[in-house]
Structures are given as C-alpha cells and as structure tokens.
Design a protein around this motif. Sequence first.
Motif, PDB file in Angstrom:
ATOM      1  N   GLN A 436      32.246  38.123  34.482  1.00 11.53           N
ATOM      2  CA  GLN A 436      33.254  39.111  34.829  1.00 11.53           C
ATOM      3  C   GLN A 436      34.768  38.943  34.814  1.00 11.53           C
ATOM      4  N   ILE A 437      35.368  37.934  35.419  1.00 10.29           N
ATOM      5  CA  ILE A 437      36.588  37.633  35.339  1.00 10.29           C
ATOM      6  C   ILE A 437      36.889  37.208  33.913  1.00 10.29           C
ATOM      7  N   ASP A 438      36.067  36.529  33.119  1.00  9.78           N
ATOM      8  CA  ASP A 438      36.346  36.217  31.656  1.00  9.78           C
ATOM      9  C   ASP A 438      36.524  37.528  30.839  1.00  9.78           C
ATOM     10  N   ASN A 439      35.486  38.433  31.010  1.00 10.25           N
ATOM     11  CA  ASN A 439      35.550  39.746  30.494  1.00 10.25           C
ATOM     12  C   ASN A 439      36.940  40.399  30.619  1.00 10.25           C
ATOM     13  N   LYS A 440      37.263  40.590  31.876  1.00  7.38           N
ATOM     14  CA  LYS A 440      38.305  41.196  32.419  1.00  7.38           C
ATOM     15  C   LYS A 440      39.695  40.829  31.710  1.00  7.38           C
ATOM     16  N   LEU A 441      39.981  39.262  31.551  1.00  6.15           N
ATOM     17  CA  LEU A 441      40.995  38.692  31.124  1.00  6.15           C
ATOM     18  C   LEU A 441      41.056  39.087  29.346  1.00  6.15           C
TER      19      LEU A 441
END
Length: 677
Positions: A436-441
């Motif tokens: 989720q963090i990667d996708n948000k970035l």
Amino acid sequence: MISRSTIDRVFETARVEEVIGEFVQLKKAGSNYKGLSPFSEERTPSFMVSPVKQIWKDFSTGKGGNVVSFLMEQEHYSYPEAIRYLAKKYNIEIDEIEQSDEQKQQADERESMFLVSEFARDYFHKNLLEDEQGKAIGLSYFKERGYTEETIKKFQLGYALNEWEAFTTEALNKGYNLKYLESTGLTIVKQDLLAENGTKTFDRFKGRVLFPIHSMSGRVLGFGGRILTNDKKAAKYLNSPESDIYHKSNVLYGIHYAKQTIAKEDNCYLVEGYTDVISLYQSGIENVVSSSGTALTGNQIRLVNRLTKNITILFDGDAAGIRASIRGIDLILEQGMNVRVLMFPDGDDPDSYSKKVSKDELKNYLENNSQDFINFKVSLLMEEAKNDPVKKAGLIRDIVISISKIPDRIQREVYIQECARIMDISENVLFNELAQIDNKLKREASKSGRSSTYNRGKHPDPNEPPMDVLYPEMLQLQKTPQFEKINELKKYEREIIKILLLYGNNEVDFVDYVEEGEVEGKEFHTLKKEHFQNVVSKEIYLNLQDDEVEFTDETFKNIYYDVINQLNQNKNISVDVLVNHSNPEVSNLVTNILMDDEKHVLSNWERKDIIVKSKESDLSKMVLDAIYNLRRVLIEEKISSLVSNVENESEREQILETVVNYTSLKQRLFERLNRVV
C-alpha cells in the motif's frame, strides 16, 4: 610557481589508486579497480581506476583523467594545489619558481579563501599552545577534557583571543585581504559612520576554543567555536557561516582523519558533536565522524557511502534527542546502506563514556551492543505503546515505512520477516501494508511526473515542484522523438586517435588489397591481396600524409600532432605524456578513450562465461577500416560540396566529371570495406 621537474616527480611517484582510495572504496576488478561514483548518486559501481594506465573514469558522469584531475574535480583544487597536495603526501620537495606580481594576482577567490582559512588555523593553534591567555584558558579546557598534546595537535585545535580584533589585525598585517576574511566568516564587517573608513571589524570567534573543519582531503573549510564563559546571550557553539568553500550540509567533521579506517573496518560510527569524535578517536575508535550538531543530510551520507556501506549511529541516553534524530535512519536506508544503532547508558554520551572505561571495554561495548534499526525503534517506542493497540499499530506502520525506503527487495523481505517476529504479527499483513505504501508513492510520483525518481528507489520530495513545472520543454520532447545526427567525420577521427593511443606502438602484419588490371590499354579494377608488416602509427601517418588529411576537431588535431612529434623524437608513443597533458581537454579526451576500452570490466563478462574477443586479433583490419572510412566520408563531403556549388551550365559538365571520378573512388573504397553501395 612550481617547477616542471617537481610536477614530473609528482606524476612519477603518485599512485592514482592510492589517492582515489582515500575518497572512494575501491574493489579489485581484473587488472583495474571499481567503486561508486563520488560525483553522482548511484548504487551500481560505474567508477573505474586503472593502475596500469594511472587514470580513472566515471562512466556515470563522463568525467575522467589522471590523479591531479581527480583532486581538481573532487576537492575543487587548482592545478598547483593538487600538485602541492600530492607532493606533501609522497614527501616530495617542491622547487619553486618566483612568481610575478601579475601571476600572484591571478589566484582565484576560492584559493584565497582557503589560504585565509589555513592562516587562521595556524594562528589559532599557535595561540592555544604559546599565548599566555590561550594556555591559561583554551589549553586548560582541552586538558580538563582529557585530551593529550598529541590529540590537540592532530586535530589542530585552537583558541581565539578574547579581544575584539586580535585575529583580524594580525591577518591584515600579514597581507591578507579583508574581503576574504569577511567571505570566510572569520571577520564580521559592519557599517560604522563614526569609524575612520566607515566600517568596523570584529573577530567572529572571539574568546572561543576552535575546532577546524576539514574536507575529506584535509583542506580547512571552516571552524566550530565553543564559548567558555557563562554568557547566556551567546550561543554555546558557533560555526562558520555558509560560504563558497563551506557548506555544512556537505561536510562531516572528522572525515579527513577517519576515511582510511572507515574503509579498512568497513564501518563508520556517526556521532553528534566535535568532542565525541575527538574522544572516541583518542580512545582508539578512529572510524568516527560527526554531523556537527546539524540534521543529517543525504550529501553527508553519500560521503560515507563512498567508503563503506555500513553506518552505526551512536546515541546518548537522551530519548528526546534520539527521536529528533530518527529521521537520519530513513535517509541512510534510502541510500541503500546498512544502519545499526547503539545507545549509551542514561546520562552518558560517546565523549563521557569513552573517559569512564578502558579502550578495550569501549571497543567491546561498541561491538556487542549495536542493534538493527527495527530492534532499536521497538526498544525505544514499545514501552509507551505496549498497552495501547493504536500506538502499537502506529509503531508497526512507522517501521514498515522505514523498510519501504530500502531499495533492495531482498533486504526488504528479510526486514519484514524480522519485524513480524519481533512484533508478533503476520508477515502477510506487513507485506500488504508495504504494498500500500509503495502504491501510494507510485501514485504521488505519477501525478507529479516523477515516476522515474521513484523507480530508482528514491522516494519523491513532496516539496519539490513537478517535472512539468520545472522543465516544461520535457513534455514536447516526450511527444516528439529527436535524434542527433552522427558526425561521421568526427567518429572516424576519434577512431584513428583511439587506435594510435591503444595500439600505436604495435607492429602488425597488414593485409591490404591493391588494384591491378589492364586490357587493350583500358584499365579495369580487381583487388589483389598484399601482405606487409608495419608499425600501426607509421601506417596511419603515411596514409593520412598521402591524402593530406587534416583533422577537423581541434582536440583530435592537438593529440595527433603530439603523437607525430613523439614519433619523430622517440620512435614510440608515450600515452603518459598525453594523460598528464597541460591542456585539460587533451588529458580528458585521452583518458576517456583509454578507459572506454576497459568498460567491459564493469560487467564481469568472464564470470558470466561470456568471452570478450581481443581487438588485437583484428588490428590490421581495424586500422585499414578506419583509414578507408575516413577517406570515404571526406569524399562524400567533397561530392556534396561540388554538387551544391554549381552556379552555371558551363561549370556543370566539368563538375559532373569530377563527381563521377570521386564516386568511382568511393566505389573502390566500398569494395575494400566489403560494403554494398
């Protein structure tokens, strides 16, 4: 001015791999060394050093040269400064030639600032050791801290007299310009209408003990000063202001003294202040540096990254100070480095703890009490979060955010597993959170046009404007592919210079094809194979001389004339003379050509069972192809010029006949090159 004989001795003695090894961690790669570029941010080595050729090349930026040019690029030395640095390193006595007044005035402003800073270092150090006030106040302070005379001299510690203009007056009397005293921040200049010349000067570091701040090579960039009185209005520590030579975000205190041990131990200890560095160094921990009280920056981390991949941060027992410094851990992880953390017992910092225990006890404590950043964050924050599920979830999320900074996917997975074990939580949950963090970035990067930044493993800066705002022309370039036309003439001129540099002294069995044939008085063309032996440089020279070829590129022309001059005098080409050429364009181009030939070493083809064919096996063909191709391009340009310059019908027939002859000549060159027209 330094004599030519001294410069020659420096080049004969200095070893490029030794000098660069003090700034970059080098690893053996065949007959060469490779490492991370000191001039760009990278994780895969593209920086190469050739001990045999005594040159270096940075393939990420295109820079290259000899040992002197490296110091000029890395430390912004002038040419004489680089020679002096090397002469000092290798104990070479410098022969001086008297400079004219005009030459003395040509010293640039940066060099003048360095000279002022070096004078200040020596002046303050002398005050500390010889002046009565300096000994009574400054020297007593350092001795009370437990510093030995050897340590005080090693770190060139000093003292500024508790007088308003003592330093400034001395510097002006010695001939130093007030302009540079002010630009380095050593002297404060204020407007004062009552003063004789309209200005009033003050010593910035009045009444303070001083810590000179050095670059990695040992140049004095600025000073840190500690006040010894109880004046509550004055700052406890005062640093030199930002200047052309001092940028605190690019400097680590102690890096000059620590660099060799950091590379040797493959680890760097990072502390907070000047005294922490000095105390640990005196206790035998020499691979230690400090950010000097400022927040850790990416540029400071990259200084360490050149020498080692491992950083251990040393914190004291002050929890508030630790929390303020945690951001530095994520910065280190972003650089693809390994970070460990060590906390001293409550009430102790590196300085005080090193004085309480023996050298062996200190070394054992550092080796046995460091922990990875996950365990550190857990031990720091778990106490207040253990009875609060929301706080515990926040702690876990904070750790996953840190893990997301790591560019290496395998390391990420290992840390996720470690976090799951320590926090007693499912790995799947953590991997989902990481995704989720990667996708948000990725979404943020895509919106702001910075996906390329994200893909390199570097997270976007939320304060940075989008790429289409910074570079609007990029949008047009993305829509319209643009191709730069290859300058074929320069291409083959460069190829000939390359052959001269790499193989000019080789004697080769040439295989050429000569034209023959005549039937009833009419010539026809067949190619007859002919074998002969010649030195490569001589064969090239004879062919270019026959065709009266002049190089169009000025640098190529300079190199070619130097080569011919060497051949006339010595019968051999000395590449070293060209590498160390006084013209930096010649030196840089020669280095690029020599190191481009070594580029395949970076790829480790042999370890991948891919055989790189030796160019020497086709040297005869390589030489003749370069000559024929150069002739071909010159003929094509001549034909183009003739056709475009037809002004009237009377000239047309004559020019057409000339064009036919040139075209026939080009046809024969194609036959020799085995090309189809």
